[in-house]
Scaffold this active site. Structure first.
Site, PDB file in Angstrom:
ATOM      1  N   ARG A  21      15.507  -0.745  -6.537  1.00  0.00           N
ATOM      2  CA  ARG A  21      16.367  -0.782  -5.357  1.00  0.00           C
ATOM      3  C   ARG A  21      16.043  -1.968  -4.447  1.00  0.00           C
ATOM      4  O   ARG A  21      16.930  -2.675  -3.980  1.00  0.00           O
ATOM      5  CB  ARG A  21      16.230   0.517  -4.559  1.00  0.00           C
ATOM      6  CG  ARG A  21      16.857   1.750  -5.213  1.00  0.00           C
ATOM      7  CD  ARG A  21      16.680   2.938  -4.292  1.00  0.00           C
ATOM      8  NE  ARG A  21      17.345   4.139  -4.799  1.00  0.00           N
ATOM      9  CZ  ARG A  21      16.787   5.018  -5.594  1.00  0.00           C
ATOM     10  NH1 ARG A  21      15.541   4.824  -6.015  1.00  0.00           N
ATOM     11  NH2 ARG A  21      17.438   6.090  -5.999  1.00  0.00           N
ATOM     12  N   ARG A  35       2.581  -3.739  -3.462  1.00  0.00           N
ATOM     13  CA  ARG A  35       1.252  -3.147  -3.335  1.00  0.00           C
ATOM     14  C   ARG A  35       0.185  -4.215  -3.512  1.00  0.00           C
ATOM     15  O   ARG A  35       0.306  -5.125  -4.340  1.00  0.00           O
ATOM     16  CB  ARG A  35       1.039  -2.053  -4.385  1.00  0.00           C
ATOM     17  CG  ARG A  35       1.692  -0.727  -4.041  1.00  0.00           C
ATOM     18  CD  ARG A  35       0.965  -0.026  -2.909  1.00  0.00           C
ATOM     19  NE  ARG A  35       1.485   1.300  -2.630  1.00  0.00           N
ATOM     20  CZ  ARG A  35       2.455   1.560  -1.753  1.00  0.00           C
ATOM     21  NH1 ARG A  35       3.028   0.563  -1.083  1.00  0.00           N
ATOM     22  NH2 ARG A  35       2.853   2.803  -1.534  1.00  0.00           N
ATOM     23  N   ASP A  76       2.582  -8.607   2.504  1.00  0.00           N
ATOM     24  CA  ASP A  76       2.695  -7.450   3.377  1.00  0.00           C
ATOM     25  C   ASP A  76       1.824  -6.311   2.850  1.00  0.00           C
ATOM     26  O   ASP A  76       1.780  -5.243   3.449  1.00  0.00           O
ATOM     27  CB  ASP A  76       4.158  -6.988   3.490  1.00  0.00           C
ATOM     28  CG  ASP A  76       4.328  -5.905   4.555  1.00  0.00           C
ATOM     29  OD1 ASP A  76       3.779  -6.078   5.657  1.00  0.00           O
ATOM     30  OD2 ASP A  76       4.992  -4.888   4.271  1.00  0.00           O
ATOM     31  N   GLU A  81      -6.817  -2.682   2.946  1.00  0.00           N
ATOM     32  CA  GLU A  81      -6.042  -2.735   4.188  1.00  0.00           C
ATOM     33  C   GLU A  81      -6.780  -1.998   5.300  1.00  0.00           C
ATOM     34  O   GLU A  81      -7.115  -0.821   5.117  1.00  0.00           O
ATOM     35  CB  GLU A  81      -4.649  -2.131   3.960  1.00  0.00           C
ATOM     36  CG  GLU A  81      -3.810  -2.936   2.979  1.00  0.00           C
ATOM     37  CD  GLU A  81      -2.421  -2.365   2.754  1.00  0.00           C
ATOM     38  OE1 GLU A  81      -2.154  -1.232   3.207  1.00  0.00           O
ATOM     39  OE2 GLU A  81      -1.593  -3.062   2.135  1.00  0.00           O
ATOM     40  N   HIS A 112       1.479  -4.342   6.454  1.00  0.00           N
ATOM     41  CA  HIS A 112       2.227  -3.353   5.673  1.00  0.00           C
ATOM     42  C   HIS A 112       3.390  -2.786   6.495  1.00  0.00           C
ATOM     43  O   HIS A 112       3.543  -1.569   6.646  1.00  0.00           O
ATOM     44  CB  HIS A 112       1.301  -2.217   5.210  1.00  0.00           C
ATOM     45  CG  HIS A 112       1.679  -1.664   3.865  1.00  0.00           C
ATOM     46  ND1 HIS A 112       0.819  -1.571   2.808  1.00  0.00           N
ATOM     47  CD2 HIS A 112       2.870  -1.187   3.404  1.00  0.00           C
ATOM     48  CE1 HIS A 112       1.425  -1.055   1.764  1.00  0.00           C
ATOM     49  NE2 HIS A 112       2.687  -0.811   2.100  1.00  0.00           N
TER      50      HIS A 112
END
Length: 315
Positions: free
Chosen positions: A154, A235, A259, A264, A282
């Site tokens: 998508r 990811r 991102d 993280e 993110h």
């Protein structure tokens, strides 16, 4: 009364409709907020008596899942489930659900924004001006360049639709090609090596799986164009960050924008030192629209499982 633990930080932030939905179905909603993903030690006490969890980016490993004595569903607030031990969940008859399509437009928008920002060195120039400078860094255009899309789900399709407005030639690496979509938007399906060699911009939209771990590493950077820009809104871990640092430092490619990073937040990462690497926190799905969509879907998924109905978004 069901007890629903919420660890997804932005759940219900756009408005309280997802929380109200849960409460209307007999759920006590308990938000566990730390400002970052919870550790195993932090999760276990909260999960112990929970019937459901609206899960953020915390690590739902075997130890955590086995601590959930009443747990019936881990409702992921997003589409990735690489941080959930699905095998252990399945063995304990705990459903794992996701929210596909809820943030596709937001992430696709960000991918385009990061491509433009990296190509034109927007963040580095902005920082220079705010520090009193007035230097200029020569960038590259996106107009009629070649875009390589790794993964045509998508979000990947959303990026392709946007890229056509820039007149871009689109190459795509996809295990299960959508021929109708490809024909409509002029996509050329190709192998990953051909894509990497010929793309001016590369954008990643695949999940983190054993066969995508370090999918882009030294070998791939060695054959990319020196003017190439690579973007990852999927990811961390799909790009080998040590190899990326070397590629950016030595000028093997022009720029990168991430991102998602392997750790993280990426505290101490040498990538933070580079002007030609943009790192965002993110935020791909962090828009008012996406937050509301994900919240409502995650809440409904949990309700469906708790009330014994079939959930169509069960992993």
């Amino acid at each position: 009364m069901y007890k629903v633990i919420v660890t997804a930080r932005s759940f219900g932030q756009a408005n309280d409709a997802p929380i109200k939905l849960l409460e209307e179905h007999g759920c006590e909603v308990v938000r566990v907020a730390t400002g970052k993903p919870l550790t195993t030690e932090e999760l276990i006490p909260h999960i112990a008596d929970a019937d459901a969890v609206i899960a953020g980016l915390d690590n739902y490993n075997k130890e955590v899942i086995e601590a959930g004595k009443k747990l019936k569903v881990i409702s992921r607030y997003g589409v990735g489930y690489d941080k959930v031990d699905v095998c252990t969940a399945r063995a304990k008859d705990i459903a794992v659900t996701i929210t596909p399509g809820a943030n596709e437009h937001s992430v696709a928008d960000l991918a385009m924004a990061l491509m433009l920002s990296a190509a034109r060195h927007v963040t580095a120039v902005n920082a220079d001006v705010k520090n009193g400078g007035w230097g200029r860094v020569m960038g590259g255009e996106m107009w009629q360049k070649t875009l390589g899309v790794i993964g045509l789900g998508r979000i990947g399709k959303g990026v392709v639709k946007r890229a056509k407005g820039f007149g871009m030639n689109v190459l795509c690496f996809e295990k299960y090609p959508d021929e109708a979509f490809g024909a409509e938007y002029g996509v050329t399906y190709t192998g990953i090596d051909t894509l990497i060699r010929n793309s001016d911009f590369i954008t990643i939209h695949v999940p983190l799986l054993p066969d995508t771990k370090n999918l882009i590493s030294d070998r791939e950077f060695d054959v990319m164009k020196k003017t190439a820009v690579i973007v990852n809104t999927a990811r961390g871990g799909i790009i080998d960050e040590k190899a990326l640092y070397t590629a950016l430092k030595e000028g093997k490619i022009a720029a990168a924008a991430l991102d998602a990073t392997e750790v993280e937040p990426p505290k101490g990462s040498p990538l933070l030192e580079l002007d030609n690497c943009i790192i965002t926190s993110h935020i791909g799905g962090f828009t008012r629209d996406a937050v509301n969509n994900m919240g409502m879907m995650a809440a409904q998924n949990a309700i469906d499982v708790l009330e014994g109905r079939e959930c169509k978004f069960k992993v």
